[in-house]
Design a protein around this motif. Structure first.
Motif, PDB file in Angstrom:
ATOM      1  N   THR A 268       0.825  -1.203   0.000  1.00  0.00           N
ATOM      2  CA  THR A 268       0.000   0.000   0.000  1.00  0.00           C
ATOM      3  C   THR A 268       0.862   1.257   0.000  1.00  0.00           C
ATOM      4  O   THR A 268       0.559   2.233  -0.686  1.00  0.00           O
TER       5      THR A 268
ATOM      6  N   LYS B  71      -2.836   1.140  -3.333  1.00  0.00           N
ATOM      7  CA  LYS B  71      -4.154   0.518  -3.199  1.00  0.00           C
ATOM      8  C   LYS B  71      -4.565   0.439  -1.724  1.00  0.00           C
ATOM      9  O   LYS B  71      -3.701   0.404  -0.827  1.00  0.00           O
TER      10      LYS B  71
ATOM     11  N   GLU C 177      -7.335  -4.294   0.175  1.00  0.00           N
ATOM     12  CA  GLU C 177      -7.023  -4.915  -1.111  1.00  0.00           C
ATOM     13  C   GLU C 177      -5.621  -5.519  -1.100  1.00  0.00           C
ATOM     14  O   GLU C 177      -5.387  -6.592  -1.670  1.00  0.00           O
ATOM     15  N   SER C 178      -4.681  -4.842  -0.459  1.00  0.00           N
ATOM     16  CA  SER C 178      -3.320  -5.366  -0.381  1.00  0.00           C
ATOM     17  C   SER C 178      -3.286  -6.677   0.388  1.00  0.00           C
ATOM     18  O   SER C 178      -2.587  -7.615   0.004  1.00  0.00           O
TER      19      SER C 178
ATOM     20  N   GLY D  99      -5.689  -8.815   0.576  1.00  0.00           N
ATOM     21  CA  GLY D  99      -6.255  -9.813  -0.320  1.00  0.00           C
ATOM     22  C   GLY D  99      -5.257 -10.243  -1.372  1.00  0.00           C
ATOM     23  O   GLY D  99      -5.172 -11.430  -1.718  1.00  0.00           O
ATOM     24  N   GLU D 100      -4.477  -9.291  -1.891  1.00  0.00           N
ATOM     25  CA  GLU D 100      -3.490  -9.654  -2.909  1.00  0.00           C
ATOM     26  C   GLU D 100      -2.380 -10.538  -2.336  1.00  0.00           C
ATOM     27  O   GLU D 100      -1.896 -11.458  -3.005  1.00  0.00           O
TER      28      GLU D 100
ATOM     29  N   ARG E 168     -11.821  -1.677  -8.265  1.00  0.00           N
ATOM     30  CA  ARG E 168     -10.707  -2.293  -7.536  1.00  0.00           C
ATOM     31  C   ARG E 168      -9.393  -1.687  -8.027  1.00  0.00           C
ATOM     32  O   ARG E 168      -9.185  -1.500  -9.220  1.00  0.00           O
ATOM     33  N   ASN E 169      -8.520  -1.369  -7.087  1.00  0.00           N
ATOM     34  CA  ASN E 169      -7.216  -0.786  -7.425  1.00  0.00           C
ATOM     35  C   ASN E 169      -7.375   0.487  -8.256  1.00  0.00           C
ATOM     36  O   ASN E 169      -6.562   0.779  -9.135  1.00  0.00           O
TER      37      ASN E 169
ATOM     38  N   THR F  33      -6.434  -2.179 -13.342  1.00  0.00           N
ATOM     39  CA  THR F  33      -6.257  -3.609 -13.544  1.00  0.00           C
ATOM     40  C   THR F  33      -6.560  -3.935 -15.002  1.00  0.00           C
ATOM     41  O   THR F  33      -7.383  -3.272 -15.649  1.00  0.00           O
TER      42      THR F  33
ATOM     43  N   LYS G 117     -11.685   3.227  -0.255  1.00  0.00           N
ATOM     44  CA  LYS G 117     -11.932   2.234  -1.310  1.00  0.00           C
ATOM     45  C   LYS G 117     -11.226   2.576  -2.621  1.00  0.00           C
ATOM     46  O   LYS G 117     -10.992   1.700  -3.445  1.00  0.00           O
TER      47      LYS G 117
END
Length: 478
Positions: free
Chosen positions: A88, A93, A97-98, A100-101, A277-278, A282, A321
């Motif tokens: 991040t 991001k 989300e990070s 999750g990645e 997302r991101n 993407t 977000k």
């Protein structure tokens, strides 16, 4: 502040030229780290180390390689929070989300390790009784992985984990904007027991020089690249000189079709999750949203209301977000696409503004309606948080609109009609199709595109196959 050198032959070392460069947080513009600025000389050392390590690594049993990859998986998962924060800080991001990645990245390591034990050959019936035909699978050799900034952890593990599982050694070149995640990942692989020379990492700002050196070296037998179609075409031409195996995961321009019988709330939720997302950065996010005429107004209203709730800001802050765009060039492209659309008749329902200060660039999550085919946003990949909505009348028209692109990476659609679901899924010219599913990516499935979206597949057994050669052995009996 994180400071890293190059990782070559099992040790961290400075670049041959002694140069370093600063890594910036795109949400604040502040320096968050420092990385070695590698050159051609460093790449040559990395390739030499990988070449030396290949015989021993490829000679290990599948079980031995799988055990090391399992330990690497455990290391990544146990350092999930640390890796997520690094990601991040350098990429921007949201922290959720990070996280999750990082798990997604770890999943590739786990799955590839298990696949190492399932690399099998074949026995083929011979044409005469005095012969035997064997088909043998073996690792291609030294592999180079060139990865992007938008997914700085998973794009690395999606390449190096199957390579290691197959028995290859690797040289990794991460994006210059996000070297810190790559450095920490490689550190964890080393701590898991990956031998010296099996993974080598060269960071740097001169991507073309590093890439050219990898492509010119005959000892590098495989190139795996994720990035733009334009760069992918250049690499493809260069790889031809030494006839390297090549995998390309390139640009996308994903359509998302909403049919009249769809659950509009659920479809809108999936569009938001997919598109924003991101911050829309993407290759598989929806760039073209096609909605059947009779539900278009209602769907656009629902989508706009959901988009308004997305909080924009620093990804380290709770509830954010939408993070920043990676740089000023990215922001300028998004701004150009929105301006071009508005100038040609599109309506901004939500958002539409670029917010830049110095080297920090945000763009409001945006919904456009009354979009038409003359607009840049339907012709080019935007790579930003903009959802353009266009209407269609019939299923046939929707399919034609979706397929009217030189790209063919991912496509999505929502319907409750099973027969239509099968028809449309089969007719869409894309490597990945989400049917009532806006987030289909998973480690065990083949990820890749048709047309100018690339060559080869990543994920599951298909990803491991990309790093294997097939040898036919004919044995004459006496």
């Amino acid at each position: 502040m994180e400071r890293y050198g190059l990782f070559i032959d099992g040790a961290w070392r400075p670049a041959e030229n002694g140069e370093t460069y600063e890594v910036l947080n795109p949400a604040t513009g502040k320096v968050v780290g420092q990385s070695a600025d590698g050159s051609e000389a460093d790449v040559k050392k990395a390739v030499e180390a990988a070449h030396r390590a290949f015989p021993e690594w490829s000679g290990k049993t599948a079980r031995e390689r799988a055990d090391i990859l399992r330990r690497a998986y455990d290391q990544i998962v146990s350092h999930k929070e640390e890796l997520a924060k690094i990601m991040t800080l350098e990429q921007g991001k949201p922290l959720a989300e990070s996280r999750g990645e990082v798990q997604y990245a770890a999943d590739f390591v786990e799955w590839s390790g298990e696949e190492a034990k399932r690399i099998c050959g074949e026995t083929i019936p011979a044409s005469t009784p005095d012969k035997r035909i064997w088909v043998h699978k073996q690792p291609v050799g030294v592999a180079a992985a060139i990865t992007p900034w938008n997914f700085p952890a998973s794009m690395i593990t999606r390449k190096i984990a199957p390579a290691l599982a197959a028995g290859c050694t690797v040289v990794v070149k991460p994006a210059q904007q996000t070297p810190l995640t790559a450095c920490r990942l490689v550190e964890l692989f080393h701590q898991a027991g990956v031998p010296a020379g099996v993974i080598n990492l060269v960071t740097g700002t001169n991507a073309s020089a590093i890439g050219n050196t990898l492509l010119e070296d005959e000892r590098v037998r495989k190139i795996s690249f994720t990035g733009s179609t334009e760069v992918g075409k250049i690499l493809m031409k260069q790889a031809a000189d030494t006839v390297k195996k090549i995998s390309l995961e390139l640009g996308g321009h994903a359509p998302f079709l909403i049919f009249g019988d769809a659950d509009l709330e659920q479809a809108a939720d999936e569009v938001v999750a997919n598109k924003f997302r991101n911050a829309g950065q993407t290759c598989v996010c929806a760039n073209r949203i096609y909605v059947q005429e009779e539900i278009a107004d209602r769907f656009s209203e629902i989508l706009a209301e959901k988009t308004k709730t997305l909080k924009m800001g620093n990804g380290m802050e709770e509830g954010v977000k939408i993070g920043p765009l990676i740089d000023g060039d990215a922001a300028a492209k998004v701004e150009q696409h929105v301006k071009d659309a508005v100038d040609k008749g599109a309506k901004v329902v939500v958002g539409g503004r670029r917010i830049s200060e110095g080297n920090v660039h945000f763009f409001e999550p945006t919904v456009l309606t009354e979009v038409n085919d003359d607009m840049l946003i339907l012709e080019e990949e935007t790579f930003g948080p903009v959802a353009p909505v266009q209407t269609f009348r019939t299923e046939k028209q929707a399919i034609e609109m979706a397929n009217n692109s030189r790209y063919g990476l991912a496509a999505y659609f929502y319907t409750k009609d099973l027969s239509r679901a099968i028809r449309v899924a089969e007719k869409l010219e894309f490597g990945i199709v989400g049917v009532n599913d806006g987030v289909p990516s998973t480690a065990q499935a083949p990820f890749g595109g048709f047309k100018e979206s690339g060559l080869g597949r990543e994920g599951g057994r298909y990803g491991v196959e990309e790093f294997l050669e097939t040898k036919y052995i004919s044995i004459g009996l006496k």
